[in-house]
Design a protein around this motif. Structure first.
Motif, mmCIF file in Angstrom:
data_model
loop_
_atom_site.group_PDB
_atom_site.id
_atom_site.type_symbol
_atom_site.label_atom_id
_atom_site.label_comp_id
_atom_site.label_asym_id
_atom_site.label_seq_id
_atom_site.Cartn_x
_atom_site.Cartn_y
_atom_site.Cartn_z
ATOM 1 N N TYR A 3 -102.625 8.186 -10.629
ATOM 2 C CA TYR A 3 -101.138 7.648 -11.127
ATOM 3 C C TYR A 3 -101.322 7.021 -12.567
ATOM 4 C CZ TYR A 3 -100.066 7.834 -6.167
ATOM 5 O OH TYR A 3 -99.791 8.581 -5.175
ATOM 6 N N GLU A 5 -101.121 7.795 -15.562
ATOM 7 C CA GLU A 5 -99.966 8.282 -16.656
ATOM 8 C C GLU A 5 -98.678 7.410 -16.424
ATOM 9 O OE1 GLU A 5 -97.429 12.129 -18.187
ATOM 10 O OE2 GLU A 5 -98.795 12.425 -16.633
ATOM 11 N N PHE A 6 -98.463 7.405 -15.200
ATOM 12 C CA PHE A 6 -97.243 6.610 -14.704
ATOM 13 C C PHE A 6 -97.592 5.157 -15.023
ATOM 14 C CE2 PHE A 6 -95.255 3.877 -11.222
ATOM 15 C CZ PHE A 6 -93.943 4.182 -11.724
ATOM 16 N N ILE A 117 -92.473 9.412 -8.033
ATOM 17 C CA ILE A 117 -93.250 8.869 -9.126
ATOM 18 C C ILE A 117 -93.050 9.818 -10.271
ATOM 19 C CG2 ILE A 117 -95.718 8.512 -10.115
ATOM 20 C CD1 ILE A 117 -94.582 6.333 -8.216
ATOM 21 N N HIS A 118 -93.160 11.163 -10.090
ATOM 22 C CA HIS A 118 -92.815 12.038 -11.224
ATOM 23 C C HIS A 118 -91.398 11.989 -11.710
ATOM 24 C CE1 HIS A 118 -96.476 14.356 -11.696
ATOM 25 N NE2 HIS A 118 -96.718 14.356 -10.267
ATOM 26 N N LEU A 121 -91.093 8.845 -13.890
ATOM 27 C CA LEU A 121 -91.744 9.290 -15.283
ATOM 28 C C LEU A 121 -90.709 9.909 -15.960
ATOM 29 C CD1 LEU A 121 -94.352 8.516 -16.660
ATOM 30 C CD2 LEU A 121 -95.438 10.689 -15.577
#
Length: 126
Positions: A3, A5-6, A117-118, A121
């Motif tokens: 996680y 990057e998020f 989450i993607h 983002l």
């Protein structure tokens, strides 16, 4: 899933967004949320999306009261809100509905937590 990057994108969007590093969650969470909450616990996190709405992620210590506040029933677990509408997990899927409606229409917004989450983002205003 990693996680990082998020988390970095959320903090870059607004430095006031804060997470605690955690390795021990003492709450009963749906299994799908455990990997995220065991790494990063939202303390004060509000994510602004491209459409200028915002998603608020809640800290672990607020999740129990959130269930009572939205009262969607035992099969739903609310972990976030978007403009006060609950975002919940049920049977692994991420759902939402209009808050305050007597007969809320449940809408699936992601097939699972990692997909959500993607999507967050990709939808973040940067």
């Amino acid at each position: 899933m990693d996680y990082t990057e998020f988390i970095n994108a959320v903090i870059k969007q607004d430095a006031r967004n804060t997470f605690e590093r955690s390795g021990d969650i003492n709450l009963e969470l749906p299994i799908e949320l455990v990997p995220f909450y065991s790494q990063y616990v939202p303390v004060d996190v509000e994510i602004v999306l491209n459409d200028l709405t915002s998603v608020k992620l809640y800290p672990a210590n607020r999740l129990k009261s959130l269930q009572n506040e939205y009262n969607l029933g035992d099969k739903y677990f609310v972990f976030a809100t978007r403009e006060s509408d609950p975002i919940a997990i049920m049977d692994g899927k991420i759902l939402t509905c209009a808050h305050g409606s007597k007969l809320p229409q449940i809408e699936i917004i992601a097939s699972n937590f990692d997909a959500y989450i993607h999507e967050l983002l990709n939808a973040m205003k940067i």
